[in-house]
Design a protein around this motif. Structure first.
Motif, PDB file in Angstrom:
ATOM      1  N   THR A  31       0.697  -1.234  -0.005  1.00  0.00           N
ATOM      2  CA  THR A  31       0.144   0.029  -0.151  1.00  0.00           C
ATOM      3  C   THR A  31       0.969   1.244  -0.179  1.00  0.00           C
ATOM      4  OG1 THR A  31      -1.493   1.206   1.242  1.00  0.00           O
ATOM      5  CG2 THR A  31      -0.190   0.038   2.439  1.00  0.00           C
ATOM      6  N   PRO A  32       0.448   2.431  -0.446  1.00  0.00           N
ATOM      7  CA  PRO A  32       0.995   3.536  -0.711  1.00  0.00           C
ATOM      8  C   PRO A  32       1.059   4.477   0.793  1.00  0.00           C
ATOM      9  CG  PRO A  32      -0.726   3.874  -1.659  1.00  0.00           C
ATOM     10  CD  PRO A  32      -1.159   2.521  -1.318  1.00  0.00           C
ATOM     11  N   LYS A  33       0.338   3.915   1.693  1.00  0.00           N
ATOM     12  CA  LYS A  33       0.084   4.615   2.946  1.00  0.00           C
ATOM     13  C   LYS A  33       1.139   4.622   3.613  1.00  0.00           C
ATOM     14  CE  LYS A  33      -5.014   3.851   2.979  1.00  0.00           C
ATOM     15  NZ  LYS A  33      -6.096   3.129   3.682  1.00  0.00           N
ATOM     16  N   PHE A  35       3.179   4.456   7.585  1.00  0.00           N
ATOM     17  CA  PHE A  35       3.234   3.682   8.752  1.00  0.00           C
ATOM     18  C   PHE A  35       2.073   4.164   9.755  1.00  0.00           C
ATOM     19  CE2 PHE A  35       4.067   2.462  13.230  1.00  0.00           C
ATOM     20  CZ  PHE A  35       4.741   1.099  13.164  1.00  0.00           C
ATOM     21  N   GLU A  36       1.855   5.495   9.967  1.00  0.00           N
ATOM     22  CA  GLU A  36       0.947   6.022  10.910  1.00  0.00           C
ATOM     23  C   GLU A  36      -0.428   5.710  10.411  1.00  0.00           C
ATOM     24  OE1 GLU A  36       4.852   7.605  11.923  1.00  0.00           O
ATOM     25  OE2 GLU A  36       3.752   7.771   9.872  1.00  0.00           O
ATOM     26  N   SER A  37      -0.658   5.997   9.127  1.00  0.00           N
ATOM     27  CA  SER A  37      -1.998   5.887   8.591  1.00  0.00           C
ATOM     28  C   SER A  37      -2.337   4.242   8.638  1.00  0.00           C
ATOM     29  CB  SER A  37      -1.978   6.055   7.220  1.00  0.00           C
ATOM     30  OG  SER A  37      -1.509   7.661   7.002  1.00  0.00           O
ATOM     31  N   ILE A  38      -1.449   3.294   8.395  1.00  0.00           N
ATOM     32  CA  ILE A  38      -1.907   1.954   8.610  1.00  0.00           C
ATOM     33  C   ILE A  38      -2.214   1.537  10.014  1.00  0.00           C
ATOM     34  CG2 ILE A  38      -1.098  -0.367   8.193  1.00  0.00           C
ATOM     35  CD1 ILE A  38       0.828   0.755   5.986  1.00  0.00           C
ATOM     36  N   ALA A  39      -1.275   2.169  10.734  1.00  0.00           N
ATOM     37  CA  ALA A  39      -1.373   1.766  12.293  1.00  0.00           C
ATOM     38  C   ALA A  39      -2.806   2.428  12.806  1.00  0.00           C
ATOM     39  CB  ALA A  39      -0.321   2.290  13.163  1.00  0.00           C
ATOM     40  N   GLU A  40      -3.288   3.337  12.567  1.00  0.00           N
ATOM     41  CA  GLU A  40      -4.604   3.822  12.888  1.00  0.00           C
ATOM     42  C   GLU A  40      -5.655   3.059  12.725  1.00  0.00           C
ATOM     43  OE1 GLU A  40      -7.356   7.900  12.503  1.00  0.00           O
ATOM     44  OE2 GLU A  40      -5.190   7.880  11.375  1.00  0.00           O
ATOM     45  N   LYS A  41      -5.622   2.302  11.544  1.00  0.00           N
ATOM     46  CA  LYS A  41      -6.686   1.509  11.373  1.00  0.00           C
ATOM     47  C   LYS A  41      -6.561  -0.038  11.724  1.00  0.00           C
ATOM     48  CE  LYS A  41      -8.861   4.610   7.830  1.00  0.00           C
ATOM     49  NZ  LYS A  41      -9.345   5.038   6.669  1.00  0.00           N
ATOM     50  N   MET A  42      -5.606  -0.416  12.094  1.00  0.00           N
ATOM     51  CA  MET A  42      -5.208  -1.677  12.195  1.00  0.00           C
ATOM     52  C   MET A  42      -5.707  -2.386  13.628  1.00  0.00           C
ATOM     53  SD  MET A  42      -3.398  -4.300  10.879  1.00  0.00           S
ATOM     54  CE  MET A  42      -2.359  -3.773   9.700  1.00  0.00           C
ATOM     55  N   ASP A  43      -6.802  -2.878  13.594  1.00  0.00           N
ATOM     56  CA  ASP A  43      -7.467  -3.328  14.677  1.00  0.00           C
ATOM     57  C   ASP A  43      -7.041  -4.942  15.074  1.00  0.00           C
ATOM     58  OD1 ASP A  43      -8.722  -4.841  13.182  1.00  0.00           O
ATOM     59  OD2 ASP A  43     -10.723  -3.672  13.300  1.00  0.00           O
ATOM     60  N   GLU A  44      -7.412  -5.415  16.112  1.00  0.00           N
ATOM     61  CA  GLU A  44      -6.984  -6.986  16.340  1.00  0.00           C
ATOM     62  C   GLU A  44      -7.465  -7.870  15.509  1.00  0.00           C
ATOM     63  OE1 GLU A  44      -5.223  -9.224  19.495  1.00  0.00           O
ATOM     64  OE2 GLU A  44      -5.327  -7.137  19.070  1.00  0.00           O
ATOM     65  N   ASN A  45      -8.616  -7.699  14.994  1.00  0.00           N
ATOM     66  CA  ASN A  45      -8.858  -8.488  13.867  1.00  0.00           C
ATOM     67  C   ASN A  45      -8.069  -8.508  12.334  1.00  0.00           C
ATOM     68  OD1 ASN A  45     -11.312  -9.652  15.214  1.00  0.00           O
ATOM     69  ND2 ASN A  45     -12.640  -7.895  14.353  1.00  0.00           N
ATOM     70  N   LYS A  46      -7.767  -7.331  12.158  1.00  0.00           N
ATOM     71  CA  LYS A  46      -6.780  -7.192  10.914  1.00  0.00           C
ATOM     72  C   LYS A  46      -5.520  -7.626  11.326  1.00  0.00           C
ATOM     73  CE  LYS A  46      -9.338  -3.325   9.110  1.00  0.00           C
ATOM     74  NZ  LYS A  46      -9.478  -1.763   8.817  1.00  0.00           N
ATOM     75  N   ILE A  47      -5.133  -7.484  12.328  1.00  0.00           N
ATOM     76  CA  ILE A  47      -3.571  -7.947  12.757  1.00  0.00           C
ATOM     77  C   ILE A  47      -3.733  -9.361  12.731  1.00  0.00           C
ATOM     78  CG2 ILE A  47      -2.161  -8.420  14.855  1.00  0.00           C
ATOM     79  CD1 ILE A  47      -3.021  -5.771  15.873  1.00  0.00           C
TER      80      ILE A  47
END
Length: 305
Positions: A31-33, A35-47
């Protein structure tokens, strides 16, 4: 906790939020996003989803960002195998500068023999211990201060084995007394002598190499027990990663499946093996039995020790 005559491994340091970091690193590759942008939406299910994909696809590089540090107490037999793992860092107790475990053995021997005076040397204490005709369990209690003792020796209650270890300690202190320096006296010590090692490995080395190779039932018993203890520690802190860890049959099977299974699912027969044979050439119909042996042996060790 294991008894003192068996090896041990405990997690002493790790990177916090390792599972999230690994998942973010995995997504960042496509993804072109930032680190911070990805981290913001990285919840437990996505992890969990991203980590499962890494395991399934064998995409190991994101796993390398997480480091785990263990303190391992084992024999020199085991430590020689441990340091063969090249993608790891080691700091080991030096026999040139410390006889810590041997001192502990002599101290325990003094308690058993009653020879606690400063005027009685180590050689005399060990000689007295050997003369007393003590039962196996008492000797094991003393020997376990400085040596790892194989479970088969314990099972057979082989006194000769323990006596030879004690004799090596006596010889060690005897030559020291005669003027031999520490770094030369250690040549007399058996490989069963305990050592302490700080080991650092990343998640990829643990998941793809160390745990698969060393938890296999074909591995030597001591490093196998260390590897199972390492896995047990890891599952407690980062289960989304290490629930998939296990012997090489598990790694190989998970790479072949559309969806990976945890070790517990394989051991509990919720998942079956589809591979023709494991890397050790065990045929498909025997893999589950082989896996169960390795798992159950470690469980017996931790329950009885």
């Amino acid at each position: 906790m294991p008894t003192k005559h068996y090896p041990s491994a405990r997690l002493v340091a790790r990177l916090p939020d390792a599972q999230k970091l690994i998942a973010i690193s995995a997504k960042l590759t496509i993804t072109p996003k930032d680190f911070e942008s990805i981290a913001e939406k990285m919840d437990e299910n996505k992890i969990e989803t991203w980590i499962t994909e890494l395991v399934k696809r064998g995409h190991g590089s994101p796993l390398e960002h997480s480091i785990y540090v263990f303190e391992v107490v084992c024999s020199r037999v085991c430590s020689h195998q441990l340091v063969r793992h090249r993608h790891a860092s080691f700091s080991q107790l030096s026999q040139r500068y410390s006889d810590k475990y041997l001192r502990s053995l002599v101290s325990r021997a003094r308690e058993v023999t009653g020879l606690t005076g400063d005027d009685v040397g180590e050689v005399e204490v060990i000689d007295r211990l050997l003369e007393m005709g003590l039962d196996f369990d008492t000797l094991l209690d003393v020997v376990g201060e400085a040596f790892i003792v194989p479970p088969k020796v314990v099972e057979l209650k082989n006194r000769v084995f323990l006596e030879r270890l004690l004799e090596s300690v006596r010889d060690y202190y005897e030559v020291l007394k005669s003027g031999v320096i520490y770094e030369d006296a250690r040549f007399l010590l058996p490989q069963a002598v305990k050592t302490r090692v700080i080991v650092s490995m990343n998640a990829r080395e643990l998941l793809e190499v160390f745990i698969p190779l060393r938890t296999c039932s074909r591995a030597q018993w001591e490093i196998r027990w260390v590897a199972w203890a390492v896995r047990e520690e890891l599952v407690k802190v980062d289960p989304l990663i290490f629930k998939f860890s296990g012997p090489r049959c598990v790694l190989m099977e998970n790479r072949a499946r559309s969806s990976p299974c945890s070790l517990e699912d394989f051991a509990g027969k919720k998942c079956s093996f589809t591979i023709e044979r494991c890397p050790e050439l065990v045929p498909r119909d025997k893999i589950q039995e082989c896996l169960f042996y390795s798992v159950s042996e470690f469980q017996r060790y931790t329950r009885t020790s």
